[in-house]
Design a protein around this motif. Sequence first.
Motif, short mmCIF file in Angstrom:
data_model
loop_
_atom_site.label_atom_id
_atom_site.label_comp_id
_atom_site.label_asym_id
_atom_site.label_seq_id
_atom_site.Cartn_x
_atom_site.Cartn_y
_atom_site.Cartn_z
N MET A 1 0.85 -1.16 0.00
CA MET A 1 0.00 0.00 0.00
C MET A 1 0.90 1.23 0.00
N PRO A 2 1.02 1.90 -1.12
CA PRO A 2 1.95 3.02 -1.26
C PRO A 2 1.70 4.14 -0.26
N GLY A 3 2.78 4.61 0.36
CA GLY A 3 2.71 5.74 1.26
C GLY A 3 2.25 5.43 2.66
N ARG B 1 -6.39 -3.75 0.07
CA ARG B 1 -5.38 -2.84 -0.47
C ARG B 1 -4.00 -3.02 0.12
N HIS C 1 -2.25 6.25 6.63
CA HIS C 1 -2.30 6.58 5.21
C HIS C 1 -2.03 8.07 5.03
N HIS D 1 -10.75 0.28 2.81
CA HIS D 1 -9.34 -0.04 2.57
C HIS D 1 -9.09 -1.56 2.55
#
Length: 179
Positions: free
Chosen positions: A1-3, A107, A68, A104
């Motif tokens: 999950m980017p970031g 993800r 996030h 979410h």
Amino acid sequence: MPGVIVRSATVDDALVLAVVQTRSWQEAYRGKVPQQHLDQLDPSRRRHGWLQLLQSDQAPAGTLVADHPDDGVVGFINVGPGEDTDTDPALVGQVRAIYILPEHWGRGAGRLLMNAGLDRLEAGGYREVVLWVLEANDRARRFYEAGGWQIDGASRTNDSRGAPLVEVRYRHRQAAAAT
């Protein structure tokens, strides 16, 4: 999950943990738990319990959050020594809770949190970890099984959610124990 970063929860996270838990329960347990129980869940009433838990956490017990960059805290995991009478709390750790906001799901935040929680327990010397899940919670059970968890045959009935619900126990052998 980017970031997304995984970090230790602080007392400032108490309300958001209650929100994540409440919203996750209301979605995941729909049709599995009496709707009246789900409708009565209130994050503001759960906040105090989270505040107390966060203030009393001592390693290796603890709560980690998936933070996030745009949405803030989207999930958490709480881990600690095993609590079952048939396991040794010095040897067996436990995932006490893991919840992700429904939007979410799927993800990667759950996997990030699970890995971080298992790493924390492994660093604390635990070579095996257990968790309990509602027998009817197929989505969660698929998630655990995909991560290498195996049902160990233990079950119990939990009456805390407005009806008798069967929970089953899963067990995970830590990487250090497998070598």
